[in-house]
Design a protein around this motif. Structure first.
Motif, PDB file in Angstrom:
ATOM      1  N   ASP A  35       0.846  -1.192   0.000  1.00 39.43           N
ATOM      2  CA  ASP A  35       0.000   0.000   0.000  1.00 39.43           C
ATOM      3  C   ASP A  35       0.884   1.246   0.000  1.00 39.43           C
ATOM      4  O   ASP A  35       1.583   1.518   0.978  1.00 39.43           O
ATOM      5  CB  ASP A  35      -0.913  -0.004   1.219  1.00 39.43           C
ATOM      6  CG  ASP A  35      -1.919   1.125   1.211  1.00 39.43           C
ATOM      7  OD1 ASP A  35      -1.827   2.027   0.349  1.00 39.43           O
ATOM      8  OD2 ASP A  35      -2.816   1.118   2.067  1.00 39.43           O
ATOM      9  N   GLY A  36       0.851   1.999  -1.098  1.00 34.57           N
ATOM     10  CA  GLY A  36       1.689   3.175  -1.236  1.00 34.57           C
ATOM     11  C   GLY A  36       1.486   4.220  -0.147  1.00 34.57           C
ATOM     12  O   GLY A  36       2.412   4.952   0.190  1.00 34.57           O
ATOM     13  N   LYS A  37       0.281   4.285   0.420  1.00 33.82           N
ATOM     14  CA  LYS A  37       0.005   5.287   1.462  1.00 33.82           C
ATOM     15  C   LYS A  37       0.878   5.095   2.688  1.00 33.82           C
ATOM     16  O   LYS A  37       1.258   6.056   3.346  1.00 33.82           O
ATOM     17  CB  LYS A  37      -1.461   5.218   1.897  1.00 33.82           C
ATOM     18  CG  LYS A  37      -2.410   5.882   0.972  1.00 33.82           C
ATOM     19  CD  LYS A  37      -3.801   5.861   1.561  1.00 33.82           C
ATOM     20  CE  LYS A  37      -4.795   5.718   0.442  1.00 33.82           C
ATOM     21  NZ  LYS A  37      -6.052   5.169   0.841  1.00 33.82           N
ATOM     22  N   SER A  38       1.175   3.853   3.021  1.00 36.73           N
ATOM     23  CA  SER A  38       1.886   3.603   4.280  1.00 36.73           C
ATOM     24  C   SER A  38       3.172   2.790   4.121  1.00 36.73           C
ATOM     25  O   SER A  38       3.806   2.452   5.116  1.00 36.73           O
ATOM     26  CB  SER A  38       0.948   2.894   5.264  1.00 36.73           C
ATOM     27  OG  SER A  38       0.436   1.713   4.679  1.00 36.73           O
ATOM     28  N   LEU A  39       3.566   2.509   2.896  1.00 37.83           N
ATOM     29  CA  LEU A  39       4.759   1.685   2.665  1.00 37.83           C
ATOM     30  C   LEU A  39       6.014   2.401   3.148  1.00 37.83           C
ATOM     31  O   LEU A  39       6.255   3.562   2.816  1.00 37.83           O
ATOM     32  CB  LEU A  39       4.888   1.350   1.174  1.00 37.83           C
ATOM     33  CG  LEU A  39       5.947   0.321   0.817  1.00 37.83           C
ATOM     34  CD1 LEU A  39       5.620  -1.031   1.437  1.00 37.83           C
ATOM     35  CD2 LEU A  39       6.064   0.194  -0.691  1.00 37.83           C
ATOM     36  N   ASP A  40       6.815   1.708   3.949  1.00 36.90           N
ATOM     37  CA  ASP A  40       8.032   2.314   4.503  1.00 36.90           C
ATOM     38  C   ASP A  40       9.303   1.847   3.795  1.00 36.90           C
ATOM     39  O   ASP A  40      10.384   1.921   4.356  1.00 36.90           O
ATOM     40  CB  ASP A  40       8.130   2.049   6.007  1.00 36.90           C
ATOM     41  CG  ASP A  40       8.361   0.580   6.337  1.00 36.90           C
ATOM     42  OD1 ASP A  40       8.295  -0.271   5.429  1.00 36.90           O
ATOM     43  OD2 ASP A  40       8.596   0.264   7.512  1.00 36.90           O
ATOM     44  N   CYS A  41       9.184   1.373   2.579  1.00 37.46           N
ATOM     45  CA  CYS A  41      10.343   0.876   1.833  1.00 37.46           C
ATOM     46  C   CYS A  41      10.909   1.945   0.909  1.00 37.46           C
ATOM     47  O   CYS A  41      10.186   2.785   0.391  1.00 37.46           O
ATOM     48  CB  CYS A  41       9.937  -0.310   0.959  1.00 37.46           C
ATOM     49  SG  CYS A  41       9.564  -1.805   1.863  1.00 37.46           S
ATOM     50  N   ASP A  42      12.205   1.853   0.694  1.00 42.24           N
ATOM     51  CA  ASP A  42      12.881   2.638  -0.329  1.00 42.24           C
ATOM     52  C   ASP A  42      12.860   1.778  -1.591  1.00 42.24           C
ATOM     53  O   ASP A  42      13.221   0.604  -1.545  1.00 42.24           O
ATOM     54  CB  ASP A  42      14.314   2.912   0.119  1.00 42.24           C
ATOM     55  CG  ASP A  42      15.113   3.726  -0.874  1.00 42.24           C
ATOM     56  OD1 ASP A  42      14.552   4.161  -1.893  1.00 42.24           O
ATOM     57  OD2 ASP A  42      16.313   3.925  -0.626  1.00 42.24           O
ATOM     58  N   LEU A  43      12.425   2.340  -2.693  1.00 39.40           N
ATOM     59  CA  LEU A  43      12.342   1.569  -3.939  1.00 39.40           C
ATOM     60  C   LEU A  43      13.197   2.188  -5.045  1.00 39.40           C
ATOM     61  O   LEU A  43      12.937   1.979  -6.219  1.00 39.40           O
ATOM     62  CB  LEU A  43      10.879   1.476  -4.402  1.00 39.40           C
ATOM     63  CG  LEU A  43       9.919   0.784  -3.444  1.00 39.40           C
ATOM     64  CD1 LEU A  43       8.481   0.904  -3.942  1.00 39.40           C
ATOM     65  CD2 LEU A  43      10.290  -0.677  -3.254  1.00 39.40           C
ATOM     66  N   ARG A  44      14.224   2.946  -4.667  1.00 40.34           N
ATOM     67  CA  ARG A  44      15.034   3.655  -5.666  1.00 40.34           C
ATOM     68  C   ARG A  44      15.719   2.729  -6.658  1.00 40.34           C
ATOM     69  O   ARG A  44      15.866   3.058  -7.817  1.00 40.34           O
ATOM     70  CB  ARG A  44      16.106   4.490  -4.988  1.00 40.34           C
ATOM     71  CG  ARG A  44      15.635   5.824  -4.537  1.00 40.34           C
ATOM     72  CD  ARG A  44      16.763   6.522  -3.838  1.00 40.34           C
ATOM     73  NE  ARG A  44      16.392   6.604  -2.452  1.00 40.34           N
ATOM     74  CZ  ARG A  44      16.443   7.702  -1.733  1.00 40.34           C
ATOM     75  NH1 ARG A  44      16.916   8.800  -2.258  1.00 40.34           N
ATOM     76  NH2 ARG A  44      16.041   7.710  -0.500  1.00 40.34           N
TER      77      ARG A  44
END
Length: 154
Positions: A35-44
């Motif tokens: 869920d993009g609203k609460s996702l705590d990951c770095d996806l760079r």
């Protein structure tokens, strides 16, 4: 596909979710809900995305849940129009724009929907075969364009 769905140059896209059902061994199915609203990951980078997926699979990531839901269960419980992306579908410009949509795409080939799941529309982004991640990026671009979140400068 995760990066294409949720990552922008400004960070995680807050208006999107990415759901993937893994059906291979050793213990299928495994469904991951990002869920993009609460996702705590770095996806760079792709490495960052792999780390995020691994954390989710282990149940260690905020903004991502894992279940044993089947692909069919996921589709039947979306509660929004389903747009099936398939080679040979209608041109993407014929997309009937809804506020909330679910796009279904296979990773390497067209997938079969369960017989009792009826998509609202079957679309394609062109006559050629593209990587699923590129299709997702194009769909995000097209939806952003249609919703006036981006402007084309000529």
């Amino acid at each position: 596909m995760l990066r294409a769905s949720l990552w922008t140059t400004k960070g995680v896209r807050k208006d999107a979710q990415f759901i993937v059902t893994l059906e291979g061994p050793p213990n299928p199915p495994l469904t991951l809900y990002f869920d993009g609203k609460s996702l705590d990951c770095d996806l760079r980078t792709e490495i960052d995305a792999i780390k995020c997926i691994r954390k989710c699979m282990l149940g260690l990531s905020k903004g991502c849940t894992r279940t044993r839901d089947s692909f069919e269960f996921v589709l039947k419980n979306l509660k929004m129009p389903i747009i099936f992306l398939k080679e040979g579908g209608e041109d993407v410009t014929s997309l009937k724009y809804f506020k909330t949509l679910a796009f279904v795409i296979g990773p390497q080939h067209d997938i079969d929907l369960p017989s009792d799941v009826r998509p609202s529309q079957v679309i394609s982004i062109g006559k050629k075969s593209y990587l699923a991640s590129h299709v997702i990026s194009y769909i995000n671009f097209y939806l952003d364009l249609k919703s006036n979140r981006i402007k084309i400068i000529k």
